[in-house]
Design a protein around this motif. Structure first.
Motif, short mmCIF file in Angstrom:
data_model
loop_
_atom_site.label_atom_id
_atom_site.label_comp_id
_atom_site.label_asym_id
_atom_site.label_seq_id
_atom_site.Cartn_x
_atom_site.Cartn_y
_atom_site.Cartn_z
N VAL A 1 3.37 -8.62 -10.63
CA VAL A 1 4.26 -7.97 -9.68
C VAL A 1 5.62 -8.65 -9.79
O VAL A 1 5.72 -9.81 -10.18
CB VAL A 1 3.75 -8.05 -8.22
CG1 VAL A 1 2.45 -7.30 -8.06
CG2 VAL A 1 3.59 -9.48 -7.76
N TYR B 1 1.93 -5.61 2.78
CA TYR B 1 0.56 -5.52 2.31
C TYR B 1 0.12 -6.87 1.77
O TYR B 1 0.93 -7.63 1.26
CB TYR B 1 0.44 -4.47 1.19
CG TYR B 1 0.80 -3.10 1.67
CD1 TYR B 1 -0.16 -2.26 2.21
CD2 TYR B 1 2.11 -2.65 1.60
CE1 TYR B 1 0.18 -0.99 2.68
CE2 TYR B 1 2.46 -1.39 2.06
CZ TYR B 1 1.49 -0.57 2.60
OH TYR B 1 1.83 0.67 3.06
N ILE C 1 -7.54 -5.09 0.58
CA ILE C 1 -6.10 -4.88 0.75
C ILE C 1 -5.85 -4.68 2.24
O ILE C 1 -6.47 -3.83 2.87
CB ILE C 1 -5.63 -3.65 -0.04
CG1 ILE C 1 -5.96 -3.83 -1.52
CG2 ILE C 1 -4.12 -3.43 0.16
CD1 ILE C 1 -5.79 -2.58 -2.34
N LYS D 1 -2.97 -4.33 5.57
CA LYS D 1 -1.62 -3.86 5.92
C LYS D 1 -1.21 -4.53 7.23
O LYS D 1 -2.04 -4.71 8.12
CB LYS D 1 -1.64 -2.34 6.09
CG LYS D 1 -0.30 -1.75 6.42
CD LYS D 1 -0.27 -0.25 6.26
CE LYS D 1 -1.10 0.47 7.29
NZ LYS D 1 -0.88 1.93 7.29
N LEU E 1 3.16 -8.31 -0.16
CA LEU E 1 3.99 -7.35 -0.86
C LEU E 1 4.71 -6.43 0.11
O LEU E 1 4.18 -6.14 1.19
CB LEU E 1 3.12 -6.50 -1.80
CG LEU E 1 2.19 -7.25 -2.73
CD1 LEU E 1 1.26 -6.29 -3.44
CD2 LEU E 1 2.98 -8.09 -3.72
N SER F 1 6.64 -2.53 0.81
CA SER F 1 6.16 -1.16 0.64
C SER F 1 6.35 -0.64 -0.79
O SER F 1 5.75 0.36 -1.16
CB SER F 1 6.85 -0.22 1.62
OG SER F 1 8.24 -0.22 1.40
N ARG F 2 7.13 -1.35 -1.60
CA ARG F 2 7.30 -0.99 -3.02
C ARG F 2 6.40 -1.85 -3.90
O ARG F 2 6.55 -1.87 -5.11
CB ARG F 2 8.75 -1.16 -3.45
CG ARG F 2 9.66 -0.17 -2.78
CD ARG F 2 11.07 -0.36 -3.26
NE ARG F 2 11.86 0.77 -2.82
CZ ARG F 2 13.01 1.09 -3.32
NH1 ARG F 2 13.53 0.37 -4.30
NH2 ARG F 2 13.66 2.12 -2.86
N TYR F 3 5.49 -2.59 -3.27
CA TYR F 3 4.54 -3.48 -3.96
C TYR F 3 5.25 -4.57 -4.76
O TYR F 3 4.82 -4.94 -5.84
CB TYR F 3 3.54 -2.69 -4.80
CG TYR F 3 2.83 -1.64 -3.98
CD1 TYR F 3 1.91 -2.02 -3.01
CD2 TYR F 3 3.13 -0.29 -4.13
CE1 TYR F 3 1.29 -1.06 -2.22
CE2 TYR F 3 2.51 0.66 -3.34
CZ TYR F 3 1.58 0.27 -2.40
OH TYR F 3 0.97 1.21 -1.61
N GLN F 4 6.34 -5.09 -4.17
CA GLN F 4 7.08 -6.21 -4.75
C GLN F 4 6.78 -7.44 -3.90
O GLN F 4 6.64 -7.36 -2.68
CB GLN F 4 8.57 -5.93 -4.74
CG GLN F 4 8.96 -4.73 -5.57
CD GLN F 4 10.38 -4.28 -5.29
OE1 GLN F 4 10.84 -4.29 -4.15
NE2 GLN F 4 11.08 -3.85 -6.33
#
Length: 109
Positions: free
Chosen positions: A16, A30, A46, A48, A75, A77-80
């Motif tokens: 990531v 996340y 996973i 939230k 992470l 919301s853009r999985y960064q």
């Protein structure tokens, strides 16, 4: 934890990216973790939650955390990547404390 990967590895690696921006209070986040060792070849837990802010050098995430969550990625919301979970608060299981974006950015630079 920082890993250096030998160049001889032939298979593609999954990773990531660090977010280019710090999170804001209230941002949805996340967490991918293996609390209490719960994981498997076809199982990934996973969670939230929300980024809640920081105090005293700790960054607060309202994400369920238990022993075994330590070191897991937080992470956006853009999985960064924006942080990690380092402490599971035993008496408040919907709260994880850890590193924040600023600390990760400084470490990686």
């Amino acid at each position: 934890c920082l890993l250096r990967v030998k160049s001889e590895i032939k298979k593609p690696l999954e990773y990531v990216h660090l977010s280019p921006f710090a999170p804001r209070r209230g941002d949805e986040v996340y967490n991918i973790a293996a609390p209490l060792g719960i994981t498997g070849k076809k199982l990934t837990l996973i969670y939230k939650g929300f980024y809640s802010g920081y105090q005293g050098g700790w960054f607060y995430y309202t994400i369920p955390a238990r022993p075994g969550s330590s070191g897991s990625a937080v992470l956006n919301s853009r999985y960064q990547l924006i942080g990690t979970i380092n402490i599971a608060v035993s008496r408040l299981e919907a709260l994880g404390l850890g590193t924040g974006w600023w600390q990760l950015k400084r470490f990686l630079n």
